[in-house]
Every structure is written in C-alpha cells, then in structure tokens.
Write a protein that holds these residues in place. Sequence first.
Motif, PDB file in Angstrom:
ATOM      1  N   ALA A  24       0.819  -1.212   0.000  1.00 57.50           N
ATOM      2  CA  ALA A  24       0.000   0.000   0.000  1.00 57.50           C
ATOM      3  C   ALA A  24       0.859   1.271   0.000  1.00 57.50           C
ATOM      4  CB  ALA A  24      -0.927   0.000   1.214  1.00 57.50           C
ATOM      5  N   ARG A  25       2.034   1.184   0.607  1.00 56.79           N
ATOM      6  CA  ARG A  25       2.927   2.347   0.649  1.00 56.79           C
ATOM      7  C   ARG A  25       3.714   2.529  -0.645  1.00 56.79           C
ATOM      8  NH1 ARG A  25       6.427   2.483   5.793  1.00 56.79           N
ATOM      9  NH2 ARG A  25       6.707   4.614   5.118  1.00 56.79           N
ATOM     10  N   GLY A  26       3.579   1.576  -1.576  1.00 61.01           N
ATOM     11  CA  GLY A  26       4.227   1.717  -2.865  1.00 61.01           C
ATOM     12  C   GLY A  26       5.636   1.136  -2.948  1.00 61.01           C
ATOM     13  N   ARG A  27       6.075   0.476  -1.903  1.00 59.54           N
ATOM     14  CA  ARG A  27       7.394  -0.185  -1.925  1.00 59.54           C
ATOM     15  C   ARG A  27       7.237  -1.595  -1.368  1.00 59.54           C
ATOM     16  NH1 ARG A  27      12.600   0.004  -3.520  1.00 59.54           N
ATOM     17  NH2 ARG A  27      14.057  -0.833  -2.025  1.00 59.54           N
ATOM     18  N   PRO A  28       6.719  -2.519  -2.206  1.00 62.74           N
ATOM     19  CA  PRO A  28       6.498  -3.887  -1.753  1.00 62.74           C
ATOM     20  C   PRO A  28       7.763  -4.538  -1.197  1.00 62.74           C
ATOM     21  CG  PRO A  28       5.432  -3.543  -3.856  1.00 62.74           C
ATOM     22  CD  PRO A  28       6.278  -2.328  -3.582  1.00 62.74           C
ATOM     23  N   PHE A  29       7.563  -5.367  -0.193  1.00 68.11           N
ATOM     24  CA  PHE A  29       8.649  -6.051   0.499  1.00 68.11           C
ATOM     25  C   PHE A  29       9.533  -6.868  -0.441  1.00 68.11           C
ATOM     26  CE2 PHE A  29       5.050  -8.782   0.296  1.00 68.11           C
ATOM     27  CZ  PHE A  29       5.568 -10.041   0.057  1.00 68.11           C
ATOM     28  N   VAL A  30       9.007  -7.314  -1.570  1.00 63.90           N
ATOM     29  CA  VAL A  30       9.794  -8.144  -2.486  1.00 63.90           C
ATOM     30  C   VAL A  30      10.925  -7.355  -3.148  1.00 63.90           C
ATOM     31  CG1 VAL A  30       7.957  -9.817  -2.937  1.00 63.90           C
ATOM     32  CG2 VAL A  30       8.187  -7.822  -4.399  1.00 63.90           C
ATOM     33  N   TYR A  31      10.803  -6.033  -3.212  1.00 65.52           N
ATOM     34  CA  TYR A  31      11.864  -5.232  -3.818  1.00 65.52           C
ATOM     35  C   TYR A  31      13.199  -5.495  -3.130  1.00 65.52           C
ATOM     36  CZ  TYR A  31       8.540  -2.200  -6.387  1.00 65.52           C
ATOM     37  OH  TYR A  31       7.593  -1.703  -7.222  1.00 65.52           O
ATOM     38  N   ASP A  32      13.197  -5.497  -1.810  1.00 66.21           N
ATOM     39  CA  ASP A  32      14.441  -5.682  -1.060  1.00 66.21           C
ATOM     40  C   ASP A  32      15.036  -7.071  -1.281  1.00 66.21           C
ATOM     41  OD1 ASP A  32      14.391  -3.097   0.008  1.00 66.21           O
ATOM     42  OD2 ASP A  32      13.034  -3.727   1.603  1.00 66.21           O
ATOM     43  N   TYR A  33      14.182  -8.070  -1.341  1.00 67.69           N
ATOM     44  CA  TYR A  33      14.669  -9.430  -1.580  1.00 67.69           C
ATOM     45  C   TYR A  33      15.288  -9.568  -2.967  1.00 67.69           C
ATOM     46  CZ  TYR A  33      12.305 -10.807   2.672  1.00 67.69           C
ATOM     47  OH  TYR A  33      11.916 -10.902   3.982  1.00 67.69           O
ATOM     48  N   VAL A  34      14.616  -9.019  -3.964  1.00 65.87           N
ATOM     49  CA  VAL A  34      15.126  -9.110  -5.333  1.00 65.87           C
ATOM     50  C   VAL A  34      16.411  -8.303  -5.471  1.00 65.87           C
ATOM     51  CG1 VAL A  34      14.626  -8.548  -7.742  1.00 65.87           C
ATOM     52  CG2 VAL A  34      12.863  -9.588  -6.314  1.00 65.87           C
ATOM     53  N   LYS A  35      16.420  -7.129  -4.901  1.00 62.19           N
ATOM     54  CA  LYS A  35      17.608  -6.267  -4.975  1.00 62.19           C
ATOM     55  C   LYS A  35      18.824  -6.962  -4.361  1.00 62.19           C
ATOM     56  CE  LYS A  35      19.237  -1.653  -3.775  1.00 62.19           C
ATOM     57  NZ  LYS A  35      18.895  -0.391  -3.111  1.00 62.19           N
ATOM     58  N   ALA A  36      18.614  -7.666  -3.256  1.00 62.01           N
ATOM     59  CA  ALA A  36      19.721  -8.354  -2.583  1.00 62.01           C
ATOM     60  C   ALA A  36      20.274  -9.525  -3.403  1.00 62.01           C
ATOM     61  CB  ALA A  36      19.263  -8.850  -1.222  1.00 62.01           C
ATOM     62  N   GLN A  37      19.455 -10.056  -4.307  1.00 57.60           N
ATOM     63  CA  GLN A  37      19.879 -11.210  -5.101  1.00 57.60           C
ATOM     64  C   GLN A  37      20.516 -10.839  -6.438  1.00 57.60           C
ATOM     65  OE1 GLN A  37      19.760 -14.379  -3.917  1.00 57.60           O
ATOM     66  NE2 GLN A  37      19.111 -13.369  -2.027  1.00 57.60           N
ATOM     67  N   MET A  38      20.469  -9.557  -6.789  1.00 60.05           N
ATOM     68  CA  MET A  38      20.976  -9.126  -8.104  1.00 60.05           C
ATOM     69  C   MET A  38      22.244  -8.291  -7.955  1.00 60.05           C
ATOM     70  SD  MET A  38      17.678  -7.741 -10.096  1.00 60.05           S
ATOM     71  CE  MET A  38      16.617  -8.839 -10.968  1.00 60.05           C
ATOM     72  N   PRO A  39      23.085  -8.340  -8.970  1.00 59.10           N
ATOM     73  CA  PRO A  39      24.211  -7.395  -8.988  1.00 59.10           C
ATOM     74  C   PRO A  39      23.654  -5.963  -9.032  1.00 59.10           C
ATOM     75  CG  PRO A  39      24.520  -9.128 -10.621  1.00 59.10           C
ATOM     76  CD  PRO A  39      23.131  -9.273 -10.090  1.00 59.10           C
ATOM     77  N   PRO A  40      24.284  -5.032  -8.346  1.00 61.94           N
ATOM     78  CA  PRO A  40      23.753  -3.653  -8.293  1.00 61.94           C
ATOM     79  C   PRO A  40      23.464  -3.038  -9.662  1.00 61.94           C
ATOM     80  CG  PRO A  40      25.540  -3.914  -6.717  1.00 61.94           C
ATOM     81  CD  PRO A  40      25.487  -5.176  -7.520  1.00 61.94           C
ATOM     82  N   ALA A  41      24.309  -3.276 -10.639  1.00 67.54           N
ATOM     83  CA  ALA A  41      24.086  -2.689 -11.972  1.00 67.54           C
ATOM     84  C   ALA A  41      22.813  -3.236 -12.606  1.00 67.54           C
ATOM     85  CB  ALA A  41      25.287  -2.959 -12.869  1.00 67.54           C
ATOM     86  N   VAL A  42      22.548  -4.516 -12.412  1.00 64.32           N
ATOM     87  CA  VAL A  42      21.334  -5.131 -12.977  1.00 64.32           C
ATOM     88  C   VAL A  42      20.101  -4.556 -12.282  1.00 64.32           C
ATOM     89  CG1 VAL A  42      20.077  -7.290 -13.306  1.00 64.32           C
ATOM     90  CG2 VAL A  42      22.552  -7.220 -13.646  1.00 64.32           C
ATOM     91  N   TRP A  43      20.139  -4.469 -10.960  1.00 64.33           N
ATOM     92  CA  TRP A  43      19.005  -3.905 -10.214  1.00 64.33           C
ATOM     93  C   TRP A  43      18.749  -2.464 -10.643  1.00 64.33           C
ATOM     94  CZ3 TRP A  43      14.688  -4.632  -7.814  1.00 64.33           C
ATOM     95  CH2 TRP A  43      14.128  -3.582  -7.108  1.00 64.33           C
ATOM     96  N   THR A  44      19.804  -1.677 -10.750  1.00 65.90           N
ATOM     97  CA  THR A  44      19.649  -0.275 -11.128  1.00 65.90           C
ATOM     98  C   THR A  44      18.976  -0.149 -12.489  1.00 65.90           C
ATOM     99  OG1 THR A  44      21.605   0.332  -9.845  1.00 65.90           O
ATOM    100  CG2 THR A  44      20.904   1.882 -11.521  1.00 65.90           C
ATOM    101  N   ARG A  45      19.371  -0.983 -13.401  1.00 65.71           N
ATOM    102  CA  ARG A  45      18.784  -0.919 -14.751  1.00 65.71           C
ATOM    103  C   ARG A  45      17.334  -1.421 -14.745  1.00 65.71           C
ATOM    104  NH1 ARG A  45      20.716  -3.498 -20.424  1.00 65.71           N
ATOM    105  NH2 ARG A  45      19.307  -2.246 -21.661  1.00 65.71           N
ATOM    106  N   LEU A  46      17.085  -2.584 -14.149  1.00 66.39           N
ATOM    107  CA  LEU A  46      15.740  -3.159 -14.176  1.00 66.39           C
ATOM    108  C   LEU A  46      14.738  -2.361 -13.330  1.00 66.39           C
ATOM    109  CD1 LEU A  46      16.396  -7.004 -14.090  1.00 66.39           C
ATOM    110  CD2 LEU A  46      15.514  -5.633 -15.983  1.00 66.39           C
ATOM    111  N   SER A  47      15.202  -1.764 -12.250  1.00 65.43           N
ATOM    112  CA  SER A  47      14.275  -1.041 -11.371  1.00 65.43           C
ATOM    113  C   SER A  47      13.710   0.226 -12.005  1.00 65.43           C
ATOM    114  CB  SER A  47      14.947  -0.715 -10.040  1.00 65.43           C
ATOM    115  OG  SER A  47      16.010   0.202 -10.227  1.00 65.43           O
ATOM    116  N   THR A  48      14.236   0.602 -13.166  1.00 61.32           N
ATOM    117  CA  THR A  48      13.665   1.743 -13.892  1.00 61.32           C
ATOM    118  C   THR A  48      12.616   1.300 -14.906  1.00 61.32           C
ATOM    119  OG1 THR A  48      15.385   1.674 -15.594  1.00 61.32           O
ATOM    120  CG2 THR A  48      15.816   3.063 -13.654  1.00 61.32           C
ATOM    121  N   LYS A  49      12.472   0.003 -15.083  1.00 57.78           N
ATOM    122  CA  LYS A  49      11.521  -0.541 -16.062  1.00 57.78           C
ATOM    123  C   LYS A  49      10.171  -0.797 -15.407  1.00 57.78           C
ATOM    124  CE  LYS A  49      14.934  -0.901 -18.983  1.00 57.78           C
ATOM    125  NZ  LYS A  49      15.149   0.131 -19.952  1.00 57.78           N
TER     126      LYS A  49
END
Length: 105
Positions: A24-49
């Motif tokens: 509801a706050r617009g930042r689902p808990f799964v974001y942190d889990y996915v971010k922790a599993q990806m290389p930072p460059a991949v997360w940075t690129r995909l999180s803008t999509k």
Amino acid sequence: ALLILWFNPLTTGGMAAIMWTSVARGRPFVYDYVKAQMPPAVWTRLSTKKWFLRKLDEAAVFWVKTMVAMTAIVCVQPALVCIFYGGDVGADATGRMAALGKWLE
C-alpha cells in the motif's frame, strides 16, 4: 490461554498486515529481496523498467493473498474451540479440536 490458542492466526495475520502495508505504501517487500539477489548494476537498470516493477508488485500481492488465506485457514480451529468450548481445548473430551489444531499447523 486464549493468546496461545490464537497465536498462529495472530502471527500469520500480522505478517499479512505488514506485507500489505508495504504494498500500500508503494514499496512492496519483495523489492528488497530481489535487490539483494541481483548485482547492483542489474538492479539499477531493471528497477527503472515499469514492466519489471509491475511483476514485482504482482508477486507481492500474490504473497499477501497467500498469507491472508493461511490466516483464514488457521482461524478455523481456534474459532471452533471458542464457540463450542469457551476457548478451552481441554474441555473437548473427544480430542477432536486438539487433533484439528495439530493438523492445521
């Protein structure tokens, strides 16, 4: 005794509420889990999509619905014990409520 009886529904319901709040706050808990599993460059690129964030949002809603369903299921035994035995599992001479509680764990 009622706290012990309702412990499982309270914990799963609490988890569902926390999870739903993050959605509801617009930042689902799964974001942190996915971010922790990806290389930072991949997360940075995909999180803008938008399509990627939408998929993460859908995954979060799926898990919230799963937790709500689990909460509903584990409410069955404590509700029956409260309705028929005044909240005291020991008052059930047949042992069916205790067996149901074990089965629903």
